[in-house]
Each structure stands twice: as structure tokens, then as C-alpha cells.
Motif scaffolding. Structure first.
Motif, PDB file in Angstrom:
ATOM      1  N   UNK A 350      36.474  50.866  44.797  1.00 27.59           N
ATOM      2  CA  UNK A 350      35.438  50.033  45.422  1.00 27.59           C
ATOM      3  C   UNK A 350      35.487  48.653  44.782  1.00 27.59           C
ATOM      4  N   UNK A 351      35.440  47.639  45.628  1.00 33.10           N
ATOM      5  CA  UNK A 351      35.584  46.259  45.159  1.00 33.10           C
ATOM      6  C   UNK A 351      34.444  45.420  45.706  1.00 33.10           C
ATOM      7  N   UNK A 352      33.631  44.877  44.783  1.00 30.64           N
ATOM      8  CA  UNK A 352      32.512  44.025  45.195  1.00 30.64           C
ATOM      9  C   UNK A 352      32.884  42.553  45.134  1.00 30.64           C
ATOM     10  N   UNK A 353      31.884  41.709  45.191  1.00 30.11           N
ATOM     11  CA  UNK A 353      32.129  40.248  45.187  1.00 30.11           C
ATOM     12  C   UNK A 353      32.330  39.737  43.762  1.00 30.11           C
ATOM     13  N   UNK A 354      33.228  38.787  43.593  1.00 31.38           N
ATOM     14  CA  UNK A 354      33.402  38.146  42.280  1.00 31.38           C
ATOM     15  C   UNK A 354      33.255  36.632  42.447  1.00 31.38           C
ATOM     16  N   UNK A 355      33.020  35.945  41.301  1.00 30.75           N
ATOM     17  CA  UNK A 355      32.817  34.493  41.352  1.00 30.75           C
ATOM     18  C   UNK A 355      34.104  33.767  41.728  1.00 30.75           C
ATOM     19  N   UNK A 356      33.956  32.508  42.087  1.00 26.58           N
ATOM     20  CA  UNK A 356      35.083  31.747  42.613  1.00 26.58           C
ATOM     21  C   UNK A 356      36.216  31.537  41.595  1.00 26.58           C
ATOM     22  N   UNK A 357      35.877  31.539  40.301  1.00 29.39           N
ATOM     23  CA  UNK A 357      36.914  31.322  39.286  1.00 29.39           C
ATOM     24  C   UNK A 357      37.606  32.636  38.877  1.00 29.39           C
ATOM     25  N   UNK A 358      37.326  33.700  39.617  1.00 29.03           N
ATOM     26  CA  UNK A 358      37.917  35.011  39.294  1.00 29.03           C
ATOM     27  C   UNK A 358      38.853  35.441  40.422  1.00 29.03           C
ATOM     28  N   UNK A 359      40.005  36.013  40.044  1.00 23.86           N
ATOM     29  CA  UNK A 359      40.912  36.601  41.031  1.00 23.86           C
ATOM     30  C   UNK A 359      41.209  38.035  40.639  1.00 23.86           C
ATOM     31  N   UNK A 360      41.190  38.915  41.606  1.00 27.42           N
ATOM     32  CA  UNK A 360      41.568  40.312  41.360  1.00 27.42           C
ATOM     33  C   UNK A 360      43.018  40.464  41.799  1.00 27.42           C
ATOM     34  N   UNK A 361      43.918  40.555  40.823  1.00 29.53           N
ATOM     35  CA  UNK A 361      45.333  40.731  41.129  1.00 29.53           C
ATOM     36  C   UNK A 361      45.630  42.221  41.196  1.00 29.53           C
TER      37      UNK A 361
END
Ligand code: AMP
Ligand code: GLY
Length: 421
Positions: A350-361
Motif C-alpha cells: 500500500x502506497x500513500x501520498x508523499x511530499x514533493x521532495x520525496x520519490x519512491x524508487x
């Protein structure tokens, strides 16, 4: 231009994210990618080591003007050579050059012959001889499988008994297959480790921002070696003085050595270094971008990655100005329960929202019945970029809360030892 990127992991996700920032970038294909990559590229169901299959795909897609080969195995198998033979442009070293990573016996001998500082070592292909040798040595002692072993072919032995077990596992038990039939046995070095990835066309060598991997599975650098549990960039202790020492004593001599040995290296050459009280020494070479170093290094690149790749292929890297951000990045790797030993796949992520300076690779994910599920030991690298390492670390750990899957485990101390000083 349309581009094919070969590889499945977080490194490839980071490469593709950077490529598509370029105004030169057209459609991107990924073989075979993963669930995260599938959101920004078209997935192609061909294994990265299926050399014939990849060449055939590029032959059939005349629109592909560049193929980027990211992982070690297809490089060592000669994918770049085969693509070039078929008249295509490919980024990455030839098999002859990729041997700098694919054979630790080769790279040790090269360093000896060219006076490149490294741990003193001996190579063996006979178990009895190796056993005789380790009997007389001081401990700890480091035993390394010669070939590619997913970053797991290194054992640090505290005494003769554990050295014997490691040699048996590798040379007789086949723990790493053919990769372990030969071994390098070397002195244990003490110091701070730093990864220096470089761009080189065989004439010019340009270091990227430095980074530090966290190789052990558990907090406090305990547990087994892994492919990498998290990274930071830049390495705060890697001063301008050290950088110039490394350029003179290690980077330039390595390029020269490879040229003289008829193995000119064009691509990304990764230097795993250790800063000892007797100077900086080489721990290992990789013939490619590191994973998860790439997930903290490329987000700090301000220049156009396609222009850099093209310049390397054409051997005019000296003409390109490569610029880096002065910000910092931290990547926390979220792993499957059990990794680096056995683990289960197919857990729903499950993947929620993250801030703009974060990337989920995404490293090890795929889509199954419309859901994102785990498909590897390392599952997702959470990278934050911020004005300082401590802020980037806090942002990365805040974002970790947005991701969840059954038996997820990760280190809670990525970056701490560099931030606390
Ligand atoms: P490698 O796959 O060669 O990078 O080795 C994996 C890890 O083992 C390195 O990042 C080091 O932490 C450790 N290591 C390898 N060689 C040595 C050495 N000669 N002395 C101390 N630690 C080492
Ligand atoms: N993180 C180390 C490597 O890519 O080999």
C-alpha cells in the motif's frame, strides 16, 4: 529520441526518471522494469540477461536510438558488444571492460600492476592451497568470490574456522555458483567507506557527487551484508583534499590501466573506496551505477543525462559541463521480511501520498491483478532531497510511513553516523 533501459530495479527507476526530465527524451521502454517504472515507461517483457531477445527487440524498433544497459550481468555477458555489432548505440562498457567488476582476480591484479592503492591480496582457484594460506594469516581476513554475487560474495572472517567455512562454501559447496570457484583473500582494512561513481569515456573521467551505502542488514551495521539498505549523498567527510588524492592516485590511473590493457572503459565506473590512515584505497570496482547509490546521486544531477550518455558514447565527455545541486539526499530501503536470506514475494504494497521532495524508487515490485505487490528482497527505496542531510533523513523517514506491506523491514539509522559526526 526513444530509449530502451535494461534493468528491473530502483537504480533503473532513478535513471529513467532523470532521462525523462531531458527535452531530448521521447518514449522510454524498460526491460523488464517493475510496477514503479511502469508508471513512467513502457514495460517490455524481456529478461535483462536475454541478450538475443534484447537485440531482437531493438532491431525491430527502429525508433530506439539509445539503449542504456544498467545491471552488471548483461554487461558482463556482452550486451553492449552485441548491440553495437548490430549497429545500435548503447550506453555501458563492453564485456572486456566490465570484467573490472565481473572478476575480482582481474581487478586485484590490475591494481597491483598499476600501483593503485588497495588491500594486499592473493588469488586462489585451489581449495587446499587457499586453506594453507589462510592458516598463516592475521585476522580478521576478507574472502571474496571472484565473480558476480549480488553484493553478497564477501565474507569477513574473524578466525581460521570461519575462513575455512567460507572457503568451503564458496569453492566446494558452490554457494555462489561458478563465481565462487576462484577467490580473492585480502587484508581487512579499517576506515570510512565512500562510493564514488564516475562518468568516463576512456579519455576524461568526471566524478559524480559522493555517497555512502549501508551494506549491513541491521541497525548499527550489524547482520549480514546486503545489496545496500540505504544511502546518503554527499559523504560529509569526503573533502576536496581527499577528492584530489583520489583523482590522482585512483581515478586517472584506473582509466590509464584499462586503456593499456586494451579494455577501454566507457560508461559509469563505480569506485568503492575506504579512507584509511594510510590513504584512500579501493575496496571494489563496479562497471555500472550502484544500487541504491543512484537513488541519491542522480536526483542531485542538474545536467542533462541524455547529453552525458551521448557524449560518452562519442568520446567527447570533455566538452560537457556536468553540474550538481548543493542539496543532500537520503534513501531508506524498504525490504521484504527475511532479506538478505529467504523471503516471500507477492505481498500487497500500500502506497500513500508523499511530499514533493520525496520519490519512491521501486526496486522489487510488480503489478499482479491490478495491485502493486512485492517481487524482490529490496522493494522500495524512499529518497528525500533537502537542504541538509539531517532534513533529508527526517523527510525520508516521515515518508516511509506512507508505505506498508506484510513483514516490511528497514534500517532506522540510515545516515545517523554521518549526521552525528
Ligand atoms: P565488496 O562487495 O567488495 O564491496 O564488499 C562488500 C563490503 O565488505 C564492503 O563494502 C566493505 O564494507 C566490506 N569489505 C570488503 N573488502 C574489505 C576489506 N578489505 N576490508 C574491510 N572491509 C571490506
Ligand atoms: N550498492 C552497491 C552496489 O551497487 O554494488
Amino acid at each position: 529520441m526513444d530509449i530502451l533501459v535494461v534493468g528491473n530495479g530502483g537504480r533503473e527507476h532513478a535513471i529513467i526518471k532523470k532521462l525523462i526530465e531531458s527535452p531530448l527524451c521521447g518514449k522510454v521502454y524498460a526491460a523488464k522494469g517493475n510496477a514503479g517504472i511502469g508508471k513512467i515507461a513502457e514495460l517490455v517483457d524481456i529478461d535483462p540477461c536475454d541478450i538475443k531477445g534484447i537485440v531482437k527487440f531493438v532491431n525491430e524498433h527502429k525508433n530506439i536510438e539509445l539503449t542504456v544497459v544498467a545491471p552488471d550481468d548483461p554487461l558482463a555477458l556482452g550486451l553492449v558488444d552485441e548491440l553495437e555489432k548490430a549497429g545500435h548505440r548503447a550506453f555501458g562498457p563492453t564485456a572486456a571492460a566490465a570484467v573490472i567488476e565481473a572478476s575480482k582476480c582481474f581487478s586485484k591484479q590490475m591494481m597491483k600492476d598499476y600501483n593503485i592503492p588497495t588491500a594486499s591480496a592473493e588469488s586462489f582457484d585451489d581449495f587446499e592451497e587457499a586453506l594453507k594460506y589462510v592458516k598463516g594469516q592475521e585476522y580478521p581476513l576478507v574472502i571474496k568470490a571472484d565473480g558476480l554475487a549480488l553484493g553478497k560474495g564477501v565474507v569477513i572472517c574473524e578466525d581460521f574456522e570461519s575462513a575455512k567455512t567460507a572457503l568451503k562454501d564458496m569453492m566446494i559447496g558452490g554457494a555462489f555458483g561458478k563465481a565462487g570457484s576462484k577467490v580473492v583473500i585480502e587484508e581487512f582494512l579499517v576506515g570510512k567507506e565512500v562510493s564514488v561513481l564516475t562518468f568516463t569515456d576512456g579519455k576524461t573521467i568526471c566524478p559524480m557527487v559522493s555517497s555512502c551505502d549501508h551494506k549491513r542488514a541491521l541497525d548499527g551495521d550489524k547482520g549480514l551484508n546486503t545489496g545496500g539498505m540505504g544511502t546518503i549523498a554527499p559523504a560529509p567527510f569526503y573533502t576536496a583534499e581527499l577528492q584530489s588524492e583520489v583523482m590522482q592516485n585512483i581515478l586517472l590511473p584506473t582509466v590509464k590501466a584499462m586503456n593499456e590493457l586494451g579494455r577501454t572503459f566507457k560508461g559509469v565506473l563505480y569506485f568503492g573506496l575506504i579512507v584509511t590512515d594510510k590513504g584512500v584505497k579501493v575496496i571494489e570496482y563496479n562497471a555500472r551505477f550502484g544500487d541504491p547509490e543512484t537513488q541519491v546521486v542522480l536526483p542531485l544531477l542538474k545536467s542533462d543525462l541524455i547529453e552525458i550518455f551521448e557524449a560518452i558514447i562519442d568520446e567527447r565527455l570533455s566538452e560537457v559541463k556536468i553540474e550538481w545541486s548543493d542539496r543532500a539526499a537520503v534513501c531508506v530501503m524498504l525490504c521484504s521480511g527475511g532479506y538478505p536470506k529467504n523471503y516471500e514475494k507477492g505481498k500487497v504494497v500500500s502506497i500513500g501520498k508523499v511530499k514533493e521532495n520525496v520519490t519512491l524508487y521501486h526496486s522489487g515490485t510488480k503489478i499482479s491483478d491490478g495491485a502493486t505487490v512485492t517481487n524482490g528482497g529490496r522493494v522500495i527505496g524512499v529518497t528525500a532531497v533537502s537542504e541538509s542531510l539531517s532534513k533529508a533523513r527526517d523527510d525520508a523517514y516521515e515518508a516511509v510511513k506512507a508505505v506498508n506491506f506484510d513483514k516490511m523491514h528497514y534500517r532506522k539509522d540510515i545516515g545517523d553516523k554521518y549526521i552525528k559526526g
